[in-house]
Design an enzyme around this catalytic site. Sequence first.
Site, PDB file in Angstrom:
ATOM      1  N   SER A 182      -3.305  -3.553  -0.875  1.00 45.58           N
ATOM      2  CA  SER A 182      -2.212  -4.269  -0.231  1.00 45.58           C
ATOM      3  C   SER A 182      -2.674  -5.668   0.154  1.00 45.58           C
ATOM      4  CB  SER A 182      -1.803  -3.482   1.019  1.00 45.58           C
ATOM      5  OG  SER A 182      -0.794  -4.150   1.714  1.00 45.58           O
ATOM      6  N   CYS A 231       3.540   6.311  18.292  1.00 48.56           N
ATOM      7  CA  CYS A 231       4.511   6.599  19.344  1.00 48.56           C
ATOM      8  C   CYS A 231       5.765   7.156  18.685  1.00 48.56           C
ATOM      9  CB  CYS A 231       4.852   5.311  20.081  1.00 48.56           C
ATOM     10  SG  CYS A 231       5.787   5.604  21.555  1.00 48.56           S
ATOM     11  N   GLN A 246      -7.751  -0.366   3.084  1.00 46.10           N
ATOM     12  CA  GLN A 246      -8.607  -0.916   4.142  1.00 46.10           C
ATOM     13  C   GLN A 246      -9.964  -1.398   3.642  1.00 46.10           C
ATOM     14  OE1 GLN A 246      -7.958  -1.794   7.157  1.00 46.10           O
ATOM     15  NE2 GLN A 246      -5.960  -0.844   7.451  1.00 46.10           N
ATOM     16  N   THR A 288      12.629  -7.185 -10.382  1.00 44.29           N
ATOM     17  CA  THR A 288      12.157  -8.560 -10.559  1.00 44.29           C
ATOM     18  C   THR A 288      10.889  -8.775  -9.746  1.00 44.29           C
ATOM     19  OG1 THR A 288      14.431  -9.237 -10.875  1.00 44.29           O
ATOM     20  CG2 THR A 288      12.861 -10.989 -10.321  1.00 44.29           C
ATOM     21  N   GLY A 315       0.811  -1.219   0.000  1.00 43.37           N
ATOM     22  CA  GLY A 315       0.000   0.000   0.000  1.00 43.37           C
ATOM     23  C   GLY A 315       0.843   1.266   0.000  1.00 43.37           C
TER      24      GLY A 315
HETATM   25  N1  PLP Z   1      -3.071   2.876   3.566  1.00 44.87           N
HETATM   26  C1  PLP Z   1      -3.862   2.480   4.577  1.00 44.87           C
HETATM   27  C2  PLP Z   1      -5.237   3.059   4.706  1.00 44.87           C
HETATM   28  C3  PLP Z   1      -3.410   1.538   5.503  1.00 44.87           C
HETATM   29  O1  PLP Z   1      -4.203   1.161   6.505  1.00 44.87           O
HETATM   30  C4  PLP Z   1      -2.093   1.017   5.341  1.00 44.87           C
HETATM   31  C5  PLP Z   1      -1.550   0.060   6.323  1.00 44.87           C
HETATM   32  O2  PLP Z   1      -1.873   0.090   7.494  1.00 44.87           O
HETATM   33  C6  PLP Z   1      -1.321   1.458   4.260  1.00 44.87           C
HETATM   34  C7  PLP Z   1      -1.844   2.381   3.400  1.00 44.87           C
HETATM   35  C8  PLP Z   1       0.059   0.935   4.028  1.00 44.87           C
HETATM   36  O3  PLP Z   1       0.017  -0.328   3.436  1.00 44.87           O
HETATM   37  P1  PLP Z   1       1.282  -1.312   3.469  1.00 44.87           P
HETATM   38  O4  PLP Z   1       1.385  -1.801   4.880  1.00 44.87           O
HETATM   39  O5  PLP Z   1       0.964  -2.413   2.507  1.00 44.87           O
HETATM   40  O6  PLP Z   1       2.459  -0.512   3.049  1.00 44.87           O
END
Ligand code: PLP
Length: 394
Positions: free
Chosen positions: A199, A325, A179, A237, A71
């Site tokens: 993702s 955090c 999500q 790759t 993602g």
């Molecule tokens: N976008 C959203 C809304 C997410 O919740 C997340 C992961 O928590 C990501 C992007 C990032 O995805 P990835 O963990 O595959 O890099």
Amino acid sequence: MTRIYLDNNATTQVAPEVVEAMMPYLTANFGNASSIHWFGQQARNAVEKAREQVAKLIHARPGEVIFTSGGTESDNASIFGVILAARAATRHVITSAIEHHAVLNTAQAAEKLGVSVTYVRTGPGGVVDPDDVKRAIRPDTVLISIMHANNEIGAIQPIEEISRIALEHDIFFHTDAVQSIGKIPVDVEKLGVDLLSLSAHKLYGPKGVGAMYIRRGTILKPLFYGGHHERDHRPGTENVPGIVGLAKAAELSLAHLGEDAERVRELRDRLEQGILERVPRASVNGDASRRLPNTSNLCFDHVEGEGFVIAMDLRGVACSTGAACSSGTVEPSHVLSAIGRTADQARSSIRLSLGRYNTSEDVEAALEIFPDVVERLRSISPHYKPVGARAQGR
Ligand code: PLP
């Protein structure tokens, strides 16, 4: 101790069917998909079949799907891809204050390079108003990026309305669907987006692999330079086992989406209602009617979120806070702040996110543990007074 996993928005368990589908590509079929020999061709066929499967999940053409490392890369490649391809005169981007950091920090990095960014706000429900997006449009706007569903509170955004606005103004539109994929239907034609990120590890696939939808005709520059993989959009790759795993996860999602969502919604509602009935001074963050079926974000007055997560973990329940955090201090969640929660309320909030492998036994067991943990943490809080405590002179 039986462990209960209620953190499916962070990541999901890899489905056994996915592991099985991946195994041959971690063993005998180890070829490089760019090689012309038999080994390479096995890998190439698997990647192209996977592309068809992922395209089917989001109702795209296979040629519009590009595999990435997840993602975060898909978000970066979409946003920077459009910005880098844009004329210097059209460099304004609109996004929202509740995006994941994969979008927010990308937008902020773009700002440092001279791109102008507008962050539209949301109401208390956590939903972007399409009129706010419309008002933010300038003659130099090149891209709108609004997430499909929020990772912390699950709020589902009016993507179809925003895409109509983007189309009217001839502006590219990207949505982060990391999500929403696997939880609600995601159809790029219905949504009307030009770019979409997804993702694998949020839909019972492996970590470190994802995809990007690029509508035919969308002009963007690549983030990386190298070989001519993925039609020059993404050299490197291909992660063949990961891509095969993503495709299997997509196939399972297509087959089970409706029933998964209904079952998970029922479990989530039972858990949430049970907590609200048993725990005083607890409330739901965000719009409860317009959210992902698996997500519940709850605020417990005078309970410190990080302490709560640790106490729950000691009792075998995995959940999370929306807080990041950094440098030893717990920053209140930017999403909860954006929807108008105070810093104290944001620090007293936790996220429960259910998934395919949760059972009603998990919910019953969690409901036994929750009130106990909240009460114990409140009993050591110097500020918490139980309802009626003053009247009783305590
Ligand atoms: N976008 C959203 C809304 C997410 O919740 C997340 C992961 O928590 C990501 C992007 C990032 O995805 P990835 O963990 O595959 O890099």
